[in-house]
Design an enzyme around this catalytic site. Sequence first.
Site, mmCIF file in Angstrom:
data_model
loop_
_atom_site.group_PDB
_atom_site.id
_atom_site.type_symbol
_atom_site.label_atom_id
_atom_site.label_comp_id
_atom_site.label_asym_id
_atom_site.label_seq_id
_atom_site.Cartn_x
_atom_site.Cartn_y
_atom_site.Cartn_z
ATOM 1 N N VAL A 26 -7.060 -0.251 10.861
ATOM 2 C CA VAL A 26 -8.270 0.545 11.039
ATOM 3 C C VAL A 26 -9.365 -0.250 11.753
ATOM 4 O O VAL A 26 -10.071 0.283 12.608
ATOM 5 C CB VAL A 26 -8.773 1.097 9.685
ATOM 6 C CG1 VAL A 26 -10.108 1.815 9.849
ATOM 7 C CG2 VAL A 26 -7.727 2.028 9.092
ATOM 8 N N GLU A 27 -9.495 -1.530 11.430
ATOM 9 C CA GLU A 27 -10.565 -2.347 12.017
ATOM 10 C C GLU A 27 -10.370 -2.595 13.513
ATOM 11 O O GLU A 27 -11.312 -2.488 14.285
ATOM 12 C CB GLU A 27 -10.678 -3.701 11.300
ATOM 13 C CG GLU A 27 -11.269 -3.621 9.906
ATOM 14 C CD GLU A 27 -12.760 -3.326 9.894
ATOM 15 O OE1 GLU A 27 -13.416 -3.347 10.953
ATOM 16 O OE2 GLU A 27 -13.277 -3.055 8.805
ATOM 17 N N SER A 28 -9.140 -2.971 13.917
ATOM 18 C CA SER A 28 -8.941 -3.428 15.299
ATOM 19 C C SER A 28 -7.707 -2.836 15.967
ATOM 20 O O SER A 28 -7.463 -3.128 17.137
ATOM 21 C CB SER A 28 -8.806 -4.947 15.318
ATOM 22 O OG SER A 28 -7.597 -5.335 14.656
#
Length: 135
Positions: A26-28
Amino acid sequence: HYNSHVLAAAKETRVDPALIHAVIKVESDYNPAARSSAGAVGLMQLMPGTAKRYGVKNRLDPAQSIQGGARYLRDLKLMFDDNLHLVLAAYNAGEEAVMKHGRRIPPYRGTIAYVPKVLEYYRQFRPARPAALLD
């Protein structure tokens, strides 16, 4: 994707590797060069202060990013009594924001969307349990 780094960090921190993978997704989306407009960098999108707190010298280095992010998750799990909704909200918005809002998910659009997205990937990435264990 970076499984050996994730497993090493999971072993050191006792954070479920599936949770670390879900946060990275989700972050990167597994882009080690990812940068956010807020100043977060790397696979686990560490802010400069968080990176410093966890001894991460190079936020673009996948091993360091994963190690730092996993240590942060470990500490958030302790702080919020393993309540994954609050752990993930704090990872996204900062633990101060969760505390300021009475140990609840802060009313930020990004954070409100972030928590269920990570939890869904976490469910997908966790190994299936044999039916016998579900009783």
